[in-house]
Design a protein around this motif. Sequence first.
Motif, PDB file in Angstrom:
ATOM      1  N   GLU A 549     -10.373  -0.148  -3.229  1.00  0.00           N
ATOM      2  CA  GLU A 549     -10.068   0.384  -1.862  1.00  0.00           C
ATOM      3  C   GLU A 549     -10.263  -0.678  -0.706  1.00  0.00           C
ATOM      4  N   ASP A 550     -11.403  -1.514  -0.855  1.00  0.00           N
ATOM      5  CA  ASP A 550     -11.694  -2.566   0.072  1.00  0.00           C
ATOM      6  C   ASP A 550     -10.269  -3.509   0.208  1.00  0.00           C
ATOM      7  N   LEU A 551      -9.886  -3.917  -0.813  1.00  0.00           N
ATOM      8  CA  LEU A 551      -8.861  -4.817  -1.085  1.00  0.00           C
ATOM      9  C   LEU A 551      -7.459  -4.127  -0.461  1.00  0.00           C
ATOM     10  N   GLN A 556      -3.641  -3.845   4.162  1.00  0.00           N
ATOM     11  CA  GLN A 556      -2.830  -2.980   5.120  1.00  0.00           C
ATOM     12  C   GLN A 556      -2.983  -3.445   6.601  1.00  0.00           C
ATOM     13  N   THR A 557      -4.173  -3.987   6.841  1.00  0.00           N
ATOM     14  CA  THR A 557      -4.550  -4.211   8.249  1.00  0.00           C
ATOM     15  C   THR A 557      -4.565  -5.575   8.618  1.00  0.00           C
ATOM     16  N   GLY A 564       0.662   0.844  15.565  1.00  0.00           N
ATOM     17  CA  GLY A 564       1.754   1.446  15.966  1.00  0.00           C
ATOM     18  C   GLY A 564       3.311   0.626  15.898  1.00  0.00           C
ATOM     19  N   GLU A 565       2.949  -0.813  15.993  1.00  0.00           N
ATOM     20  CA  GLU A 565       4.193  -1.757  15.831  1.00  0.00           C
ATOM     21  C   GLU A 565       4.758  -1.777  14.535  1.00  0.00           C
ATOM     22  N   ALA A 566       5.997  -1.921  14.271  1.00  0.00           N
ATOM     23  CA  ALA A 566       6.658  -2.361  12.911  1.00  0.00           C
ATOM     24  C   ALA A 566       6.056  -4.057  12.603  1.00  0.00           C
ATOM     25  N   MET A 567       5.529  -3.756  11.520  1.00  0.00           N
ATOM     26  CA  MET A 567       4.754  -4.748  10.834  1.00  0.00           C
ATOM     27  C   MET A 567       5.633  -5.628   9.829  1.00  0.00           C
ATOM     28  N   ARG A 588       3.040  -1.415  -4.005  1.00  0.00           N
ATOM     29  CA  ARG A 588       3.831  -0.222  -3.284  1.00  0.00           C
ATOM     30  C   ARG A 588       2.827   0.601  -2.126  1.00  0.00           C
ATOM     31  N   SER A 589       1.335   0.502  -2.597  1.00  0.00           N
ATOM     32  CA  SER A 589       0.692   1.442  -1.757  1.00  0.00           C
ATOM     33  C   SER A 589       0.441   0.251  -0.630  1.00  0.00           C
ATOM     34  N   VAL A 590       0.478  -0.771  -0.628  1.00  0.00           N
ATOM     35  CA  VAL A 590       0.113  -1.892   0.489  1.00  0.00           C
ATOM     36  C   VAL A 590       1.326  -2.173   1.098  1.00  0.00           C
ATOM     37  N   LEU A 591       2.403  -2.227   0.496  1.00  0.00           N
ATOM     38  CA  LEU A 591       3.676  -2.743   1.110  1.00  0.00           C
ATOM     39  C   LEU A 591       4.514  -1.588   1.750  1.00  0.00           C
TER      40      LEU A 591
END
Length: 734
Positions: A549-551, A556-557, A564-567, A588-591
């Motif tokens: 979960e930490d990874l 993701q951040t 809010g910006e498209a990353m 898939r969860s990250v991307l």
Amino acid sequence: MAGKESTFTVLLGALEALTLEAFQEFKTKLWHVDIKGGWNIHGDELEKVTHPSTLISYMGDSYGEDAATDIAIELLEEMNQKDLAEKILDEKVKGYKQKYREHVAREFLQYKEVNSCLGENVSVSDRYTTLTIARKSWSQHGDEPGDISSDTVTTQTLFEPSEDGQVPRVMVLVGATGMGKTMTVRKVMMEWVEGALCTQFDYVFCVDCEGLSFSKEVSVVDLISKCCPQQQTPAGRIWGNPEKILFIFDSFEALGLPLAQPKDELSTDPTEAKPLETTLLSLLKGTVLPESSVLIATRPAALQSLTQCLECECYVEILGFSPAAREEYFHRFFGSDNKAHMAFRFTRGNEVLYSLCIIPVMSWTVCTILKQELYERNQLPECSKSTTQMIMFYISWLLKRRGSSTWQNPQQFLHKLCSLAADGIWKHKVLFEEKEIEDRGLNQPELLSLFLSEKRLKKGTDHGNVYSFSHLHLQEFFAAMFYALEDQEETVGGSGRLAKDVNTLLESYHSSRTDLNVTVRLLFGLLSPKSAEYADEGIGCRISLRPREDLLRWLQTRHLSHPGEAMSVEELDTFHFLSETNEESFARSVLGSFTGIALRDAKLTLYDQVALCFCIKQWAGLLSITLRSCSFHQLHGRQEPATELPRESRQHEELRSPLYPLCQALGHPGSSLQSLRLQWCGLTQGDSKALGTLLATLPSLTHLELGDGALDDDGVRMLCTGLRQPSCQLHVLR
């Protein structure tokens, strides 16, 4: 058969040289011979024999070749016909030498690898790859390869005089587990059989110490007999010329002998049975067969006891594969130049794997896994085994080869080893003092020598010896494992111990500690369900998946500048981290938090492309890709004849395009890519064809930029082929 005919010819000549009276005496003595397990010649039959050739035929049929010859020699000696007996014995020994060489060829020419199928053997001559072997003094033990001031040697020069002109009677070949000691011994044995090496020796006896470790009392003659194919061994003639004998002791560390001064006196008689330690020490110190030569192949752990009993000042150490040897090994392993080249290019692009391939067994591990991948897919745009899993495969191999007599708990040992590795990585520390090893409870030589190398300090220092991991990437792997292992009560807590905080590791890497890249990447690999399962089964260590979960949250951040910006993903390492997990759902969860890729000035190796393509195929929300000043490593460094390739020539042309893997991934079902910018990327004609195919198969693509204008007329025509297809919906082409 040639040896038998030659010996019987000499025997016939000896009997024909006897007078009629002596021949009759020989028959009379033969009548009284009683051989267990053989047919004794009846007296009536002997009376009828009048010619030596008939008698020899009877003897061969009744006693067998070896026994008949031995009986003839014994009877002639009783008759005081010593010259004739000596002549037959010389011919027998000559024939036995040839038989022994044939036996060695059968025993050592081929061997069975761990992963081979039933009945599948590998030839030493086909697989052996030249190793870097350095001659060192005892004081240099543990030096890094770059610190070696002495000369390097090969199997051909192993027994040649050193700089002082001396050929040591006892040679010690040192190498860590998996460095190729046994393979080198096999090479020496085969080159001796072929007459290319050790030609000064009539006999080279290779003793496997793992099988010898259960012996209690043995003589030198017993050691010789263990190596010989038949019981009827002319031992007296063999040890009667000791300068013609080379003893090789492989896996010497398996004996676990201290080699201190034994309680018994050293032996001087080759036939005298004494405790194993005494017999070996007698051979090493030269009190028995002092003119014979000895080669000891051992792990570094046995060096200390050897230094106490040997007078020689140097030894040779296997340092592994040079860069050229690594590539040679891949070609020898695969046989097929095309697949070998593809596998090597894949490995060469992965800095961690390629660097670890200096260790021969790691090269074998990588080749074994990639061979299976190529067998299933015939190409390497994907690989089902991560770098982490390959390293775990290697560590499992190491642990299975620790001494069978060891009582230590390897799992508890590995927990302590991981703590040491992580502490060193944080402190930029690769050398560890002996006291630190002892304080952490790692002073278990049989396990310690599998992973750490001992380095002797110069005389006059009072810190004892120091230790380092056999390779920096192994230290980084164990450091990553420190954060992944479930805690054990025995290893939790302790003042001054490193805290197991994954977030601190990730943030330090992101902010300033780029040297933690490999550790972080391998941590991602360890924290996947597949790796956790293999760690439990192959190594016996339990991986905790709680830090996943930490990874996930960190990936993701880490690219987020404004909420809010498209990353877009702007760091290539993100793709490597996700690819290392080899887990599609995690990727898939990250991307899912990103919509684009933006890379600049990246030299994309084949391994980079594999990571990138893995992520693209899991990325349903990928809308744009921008690559500026990026280069793509060629899949093939040279053009192969089309007849040697497993695919059609049309597909082969596409495969030679460096951009082909990326275009193939972008065209996966479910792709929604809208914009592709390849600016100053040095595109080739083959790339144009790959892009044309992509345009024809990806209707969502509406924007294509090829900024450097490097395409020639043929390249433009190939691109236009895709533009003409009805499925192409491109609106902007620049």
